[in-house]
Design a protein around this motif. Structure first.
Motif, PDB file in Angstrom:
ATOM      1  N   ASN A  39      -7.629  -8.211  -0.954  1.00  0.00           N
ATOM      2  CA  ASN A  39      -8.643  -8.745  -1.765  1.00  0.00           C
ATOM      3  C   ASN A  39      -9.509  -7.741  -1.862  1.00  0.00           C
ATOM      4  O   ASN A  39      -9.779  -6.768  -0.826  1.00  0.00           O
ATOM      5  N   LEU A  40     -10.322  -7.573  -2.934  1.00  0.00           N
ATOM      6  CA  LEU A  40     -11.360  -6.670  -3.223  1.00  0.00           C
ATOM      7  C   LEU A  40     -12.772  -7.270  -3.469  1.00  0.00           C
ATOM      8  O   LEU A  40     -12.722  -8.136  -4.187  1.00  0.00           O
ATOM      9  N   TYR A  47     -11.854 -10.357  -5.775  1.00  0.00           N
ATOM     10  CA  TYR A  47     -10.701 -10.245  -6.481  1.00  0.00           C
ATOM     11  C   TYR A  47      -9.375 -10.251  -5.638  1.00  0.00           C
ATOM     12  O   TYR A  47      -9.344  -9.492  -4.647  1.00  0.00           O
ATOM     13  N   ALA A  48      -8.183 -10.825  -6.082  1.00  0.00           N
ATOM     14  CA  ALA A  48      -6.856 -10.733  -5.438  1.00  0.00           C
ATOM     15  C   ALA A  48      -5.935  -9.979  -6.039  1.00  0.00           C
ATOM     16  O   ALA A  48      -5.904 -10.240  -7.367  1.00  0.00           O
ATOM     17  N   VAL A  49      -5.077  -9.156  -5.377  1.00  0.00           N
ATOM     18  CA  VAL A  49      -4.082  -8.388  -5.888  1.00  0.00           C
ATOM     19  C   VAL A  49      -2.967  -8.909  -4.987  1.00  0.00           C
ATOM     20  O   VAL A  49      -2.796  -8.861  -3.871  1.00  0.00           O
ATOM     21  N   ALA A  62      -1.634  -9.554 -10.550  1.00  0.00           N
ATOM     22  CA  ALA A  62      -0.574  -9.632  -9.885  1.00  0.00           C
ATOM     23  C   ALA A  62       0.503  -8.468 -10.307  1.00  0.00           C
ATOM     24  O   ALA A  62       0.615  -8.168 -11.411  1.00  0.00           O
ATOM     25  N   VAL A  63       1.266  -7.826  -9.381  1.00  0.00           N
ATOM     26  CA  VAL A  63       2.380  -6.777  -9.641  1.00  0.00           C
ATOM     27  C   VAL A  63       3.590  -7.229  -9.215  1.00  0.00           C
ATOM     28  O   VAL A  63       3.915  -8.221  -8.615  1.00  0.00           O
ATOM     29  N   LEU A  94      -3.263   1.263  -9.260  1.00  0.00           N
ATOM     30  CA  LEU A  94      -2.790   0.340  -9.973  1.00  0.00           C
ATOM     31  C   LEU A  94      -2.955   0.767 -11.290  1.00  0.00           C
ATOM     32  O   LEU A  94      -4.184   1.126 -11.921  1.00  0.00           O
ATOM     33  N   ASP A  95      -2.053   0.463 -12.159  1.00  0.00           N
ATOM     34  CA  ASP A  95      -1.781   0.913 -13.596  1.00  0.00           C
ATOM     35  C   ASP A  95      -1.890  -0.214 -14.343  1.00  0.00           C
ATOM     36  O   ASP A  95      -1.231  -1.174 -14.357  1.00  0.00           O
TER      37      ASP A  95
END
Length: 327
Positions: A39-40, A47-49, A62-63, A94-95
Motif C-alpha cells: 500500500n502507498l 492506494y494498493a498495488v 494490478a500487475v 512500475l511502468d
C-alpha cells in the motif's frame, strides 16, 4: 538475493480511475507490505498495488503474476516519478504506459435500478423480485452445499436462512448479535445507522468482517429506489471521521469507496448475478471466496442480507419476500 540498487521493472496492467490519477504525479511513502501486495500513502488516500492483473478495486492497480515480491519494497520507501513511471524506493519501477483503466463509472442507484431508470415500475416489479429471490436462494444453497461457516456466512445461514447450526464461539456470537441488530433496525433510520457504526472495525483481519459486511450491504441498498432512504441513513451514520477511525487504514479506504458508491469489478459481477437470478452463482462465488481469509465471504453475506432487505421493501407490490428471521 535481490539487489536494492538494481530496480526491478513491472508493468501495471489494470487500475481504477483513482489510481490512474495518482500515477500522473505519484508522491508519498510505502505504508505497508505483504507477500502479494503493498500500500502507498500520499497523505490523504491509501492506494494498493496487487499481483493479479484482473483485480481492479477502488484505489488499486494490478500487475501480472510474479510481477513483484514483497522483498522489492519496504515500509517507508519513497514514492515518486511522473506518468508513465512510478518509482518506489530503489527496488521497484512500475511502468504504466499500457495500463487499462477500469471502473470509470461509479455504481449509482440509477445505473443499477431494475428497470434501468429511476423507479421500479409495477409492470416489471414482480419479475425483478422473482429474479432477486432466485439469486438469494442460489446463494443460500451455495453456502449450505459448501458448508461455509467462516466469517459472516455463519450469520447469514443461521439468522437470515433459518438453518440449525452448532453454537458459535464467543467472538462469532458477538458478531452475529451486532449483525442481527443492523437488520432488525432497518425500519428505524437512527437505530439502523447506530447499529452500522457498531460494526465498523468489528472482527479480525486487515479488513475486519464487520467492514466487509457493511460494504456488501451498501452495495445492495444502492440498487433500488425503495431502499435509497436506508442507504442514506447508513451512509450518514458511517461517513464520519470519528467513526471510520475505529478501523484499519486499509479498511477505512475501502469503506470510503463503498460509501461513495464505488465497487470492485468482481463484486459488481456478484451483485449482477443476484439481480439476474443467480445463474452464475457457483462460478462467481468460487472467485469471491479467494479474496482474503474471509473478506470475500463477508462481503457476499452483507450483499445477500442487503438484497433480503431490498426484496422485503418491494414485497408490497410483488408478493415476493425473503426470510430475515432469527432462530
Amino acid at each position: 538475493m535481490i539487489r536494492r540498487d538494481a530496480a526491478h521493472r513491472a508493468s501495471l496492467r489494470v487500475c481504477d480511475p483513482h489510481f490512474r490519477a495518482f500515477a500522473e504525479n505519484p508522491r508519498g511513502r510505502v505504508h505497508s507490505v505483504y507477500e502479494r501486495a503493498f500500500n502507498l500513502w500520499d497523505g490523504s488516500d491509501l492506494y494498493a498495488v496487487v499481483v493479479g492483473a484482473g483485480y481492479a478495486a477502488p484505489y488499486t492497480g494490478a500487475v501480472d503474476e510474479n510481477g513483484f515480491t514483497g522483498k522489492l519494497v519496504r515500509v517507508g520507501d519513497a514514492v515518486e516519478g511522473r506518468f508513465p513511471v512510478i518509482r518506489i524506493g530503489n527496488g521497484l519501477v512500475l511502468d504504466c504506459r499500457r495500463v487499462r483503466v477500469s471502473g470509470e463509472r461509479q455504481w449509482t442507484q440509477r445505473e443499477w435500478e431494475t428497470d434501468g431508470g429511476g423507479g421500479l415500475p409495477a409492470e416489471s416489479a414482480h419479475e425483478c423480485a422473482q429474479n432477486l429471490a432466485s439469486g438469494i436462494a442460489r446463494y443460500r444453497l451455495y453456502l449450505k452445499n459448501q458448508d461455509i461457516r467462516k466469517g459472516c456466512a455463519y450469520f447469514f445461514r443461521r439468522d437470515c436462512s433459518g438453518e440449525i447450526l452448532p453454537n458459535p464461539g464467543i467472538l462469532q456470537e458477538e458478531m452475529n448479535r451486532r449483525l442481527w441488530a443492523l437488520l432488525r433496525s432497518a425500519g428505524e433510520p437512527e437505530r439502523f445507522a447506530a447499529a452500522g457504526r457498531r460494526l465498523v472495525g468489528a472482527g479480525m483481519g486487515l479488513t475486519p468482517a464487520g467492514d466487509d459486511f457493511l460494504c456488501g450491504m451498501l452495495a445492495a441498498l444502492n440498487c433500488c429506489e425503495r431502499t435509497v432512504s436506508l442507504r442514506a441513513a447508513l451512509t450518514g451514520g458511517l461517513n464520519r471521521p470519528e467513526v471510520l477511525a475505529a478501523t484499519t487504514a486499509v479498511s477505512r479506504q475501502m469503506l470510503k469507496a463503498y460509501l461513495n458508491g464505488e465497487n470492485s469489478l468482481l463484486n459488481r459481477r456478484l451483485a449482477t448475478c443476484f439481480l439476474n437470478g443467480g445463474r452464475e452463482m457457483e462460478e462467481i462465488m468460487k472467485l469471491v471466496e479467494g479474496i482474503g481469509h474471509s473478506s470475500g465471504i463477508d462481503f457476499s453475506a452483507g450483499l445477500a442480507a442487503g438484497f433480503c432487505l431490498v426484496l422485503n421493501r418491494i414485497e408490497t407490490i410483488t408478493g415476493v419476500t425473503a426470510c430475515t428471521r432469527k432462530q
